[in-house]
Design a protein around this motif. Structure first.
Motif, PDB file in Angstrom:
ATOM      1  N   ILE A 317     -39.395  33.944   5.164  1.00  0.00           N
ATOM      2  CA  ILE A 317     -38.241  33.105   4.807  1.00  0.00           C
ATOM      3  C   ILE A 317     -37.198  33.922   4.058  1.00  0.00           C
ATOM      4  N   VAL A 318     -37.652  34.779   3.129  1.00  0.00           N
ATOM      5  CA  VAL A 318     -36.731  35.640   2.384  1.00  0.00           C
ATOM      6  C   VAL A 318     -35.980  36.561   3.342  1.00  0.00           C
ATOM      7  N   ALA A 319     -36.723  37.205   4.234  1.00  0.00           N
ATOM      8  CA  ALA A 319     -36.108  38.169   5.156  1.00  0.00           C
ATOM      9  C   ALA A 319     -35.087  37.501   6.070  1.00  0.00           C
ATOM     10  N   SER A 320     -35.395  36.308   6.565  1.00  0.00           N
ATOM     11  CA  SER A 320     -34.494  35.652   7.516  1.00  0.00           C
ATOM     12  C   SER A 320     -33.253  35.067   6.848  1.00  0.00           C
ATOM     13  N   LEU A 322     -31.829  36.594   3.954  1.00  0.00           N
ATOM     14  CA  LEU A 322     -31.206  37.584   3.070  1.00  0.00           C
ATOM     15  C   LEU A 322     -29.738  37.818   3.411  1.00  0.00           C
ATOM     16  N   GLY A 323     -29.410  37.800   4.705  1.00  0.00           N
ATOM     17  CA  GLY A 323     -28.015  37.991   5.103  1.00  0.00           C
ATOM     18  C   GLY A 323     -27.120  36.876   4.584  1.00  0.00           C
ATOM     19  N   HIS A 324     -27.627  35.640   4.633  1.00  0.00           N
ATOM     20  CA  HIS A 324     -26.851  34.509   4.106  1.00  0.00           C
ATOM     21  C   HIS A 324     -26.671  34.619   2.596  1.00  0.00           C
ATOM     22  N   VAL A 325     -27.720  35.080   1.922  1.00  0.00           N
ATOM     23  CA  VAL A 325     -27.641  35.235   0.466  1.00  0.00           C
ATOM     24  C   VAL A 325     -26.627  36.300   0.097  1.00  0.00           C
ATOM     25  N   ALA A 329     -23.276  35.743  -2.110  1.00  0.00           N
ATOM     26  CA  ALA A 329     -23.036  36.506  -3.347  1.00  0.00           C
ATOM     27  C   ALA A 329     -21.669  37.180  -3.313  1.00  0.00           C
ATOM     28  N   GLN A 330     -21.344  37.782  -2.185  1.00  0.00           N
ATOM     29  CA  GLN A 330     -20.059  38.481  -2.076  1.00  0.00           C
ATOM     30  C   GLN A 330     -18.884  37.511  -2.153  1.00  0.00           C
ATOM     31  N   ARG A 331     -19.104  36.281  -1.698  1.00  0.00           N
ATOM     32  CA  ARG A 331     -18.065  35.263  -1.788  1.00  0.00           C
ATOM     33  C   ARG A 331     -17.675  35.004  -3.240  1.00  0.00           C
TER      34      ARG A 331
END
Length: 351
Positions: A317-320, A322-325, A329-331
């Motif tokens: 779940i973390v790996a799938s 991570l891109g969204h997180v 964060a950058q937002r």
């Protein structure tokens, strides 16, 4: 007090400087904390007929206390400065004095206006600072007589006895960074209200300050009392909801020792790095007071709570996600490595 809605506000010149807005909002929040410590209902409105207006109810109000917040870098407030009228820019017409503007609320709202408060970080020359807050009639008689005479000359409806409507509030908040002292007041407030020593305060600080700032901004039309409460006021119910949320967040803080047992299928080094980042993220949640970071945490919690995939392991779940997180964060201007972002996600997922 239906007149609050029906009577037009006086014109206010331009937008408020951010520094003054922060000071004004910080003082108002300190007032909210004091009011919440009592049992009576209240509503504190921002930038509506005056800088701050305190109503004696959030569903129906019969009395109002109006506060004007003025800051100075140095020097006492004098009778002359408080009652002085200046020429309007580009014309010969004089604008009302500070005190006449304040008294205008008594003219508009009659006996419903029970206090006309002047708030400043600097003392008044004719009122002993140890007496504050106090009414103006507690000042030196010669100066208070001059004060009454000046207002009566400008506002014919002013009566000598009306001086006891005016209150002087000498604020302890420092001009440069009022939020620093305010945070200390909030920590004490949370401990008293929630009974939790060293209660995490950052989220509460950010949320209540953002509420105050938002309600200080210009708004569209307000057509009824409910509109006023929603758009311009902080109420007992709203502050209590913030307190309840703060308590729930504190009580539901996840433990790394529990989460790490379920985090299988990754290397010991990777787990160690995420564990270290977890402690850093948790510390920042307790101590970092920025709107951007709090919004990141809130949105990340929403993201984590929306996940419904019973077929993946926790590591999967973390790996799938991570891109969204990382994008989230950058937002909010947060740039961290994969271990930190994984730890942040796991923290919110487990809360």
């Amino acid at each position: 007090m239906d007149d609050l809605i029906a009577i037009p506000q006086r014109e206010k010149g331009g937008s408020i400087a951010l520094e003054r807005l922060d000071y004004q909002a910080s003082w108002a929040i300190s007032l909210v904390l004091m009011l919440h410590g009592k049992s009576d209902d209240y509503a504190v409105a921002f930038e509506f007929h005056d800088d701050i207006v305190v109503l004696n109810g959030s569903t129906q109000a019969t009395k109002a206390r109006f506060y004007q917040v003025k800051t100075k870098t140095s020097g006492n407030w004098t009778v002359k400065r408080l009652t002085q009228r200046y020429k309007r820019r580009g014309g010969s017409e004089k604008i009302p004095s500070i005190m006449a503007n304040m008294y205008n609320n008594r003219v508009k709202f009659g006996n419903s206006a029970e206090v006309l408060g002047f708030v400043s970080n600097q003392p008044c020359e004719f009122i002993e600072h140890t007496k504050c807050p106090c009414t103006f009639d507690k000042g030196e008689s010669v100066k208070t007589d001059a004060f009454k005479k000046a207002i009566a000359a400008e506002v014919p409806t002013f009566a000598a006895g009306d001086i006891d409507l005016f209150e002087y509030h000498l604020s302890d908040l420092p001009l440069g960074r009022p939020g620093t002292m305010l945070r200390g007041l909030i920590i004490q407030f949370l401990e008293t209200q929630l009974g939790i020593p060293d209660c995490p305060s950052s989220a509460f600080v950010v949320v209540i300050l953002e509420h105050a700032r938002e309600r200080s901004k210009h708004m569209g039309s307000v057509t009824n009392f409910q509109d006023l409460m929603r758009a311009k006021a902080l109420t007992r119910v709203q502050v209590q909801e913030m307190l309840d949320k703060t308590k729930r967040r504190h009580q539901s803080r996840p433990k790394w020792s529990d989460v790490s047992n379920d985090l299988t299928g990754i290397s010991p080094v990777r787990k160690r790095d995420i564990g270290r980042a977890w402690r850093r993220y948790e510390l920042e949640k307790l101590s970092v007071v920025t709107i951007a970071f709090e919004r990141f945490c809130t949105n990340l919690n929403d993201l984590a709570n929306d996940i419904d995939d019973g077929d993946q392991t926790l590591a999967g779940i973390v790996a799938s996600n991570l891109g969204h997180v990382r994008a989230l964060a950058q937002r909010f201007g947060i740039y961290q490595d994969g271990a930190y972002l994984s730890a942040a996600f796991l923290y919110e997922f487990s809360s």
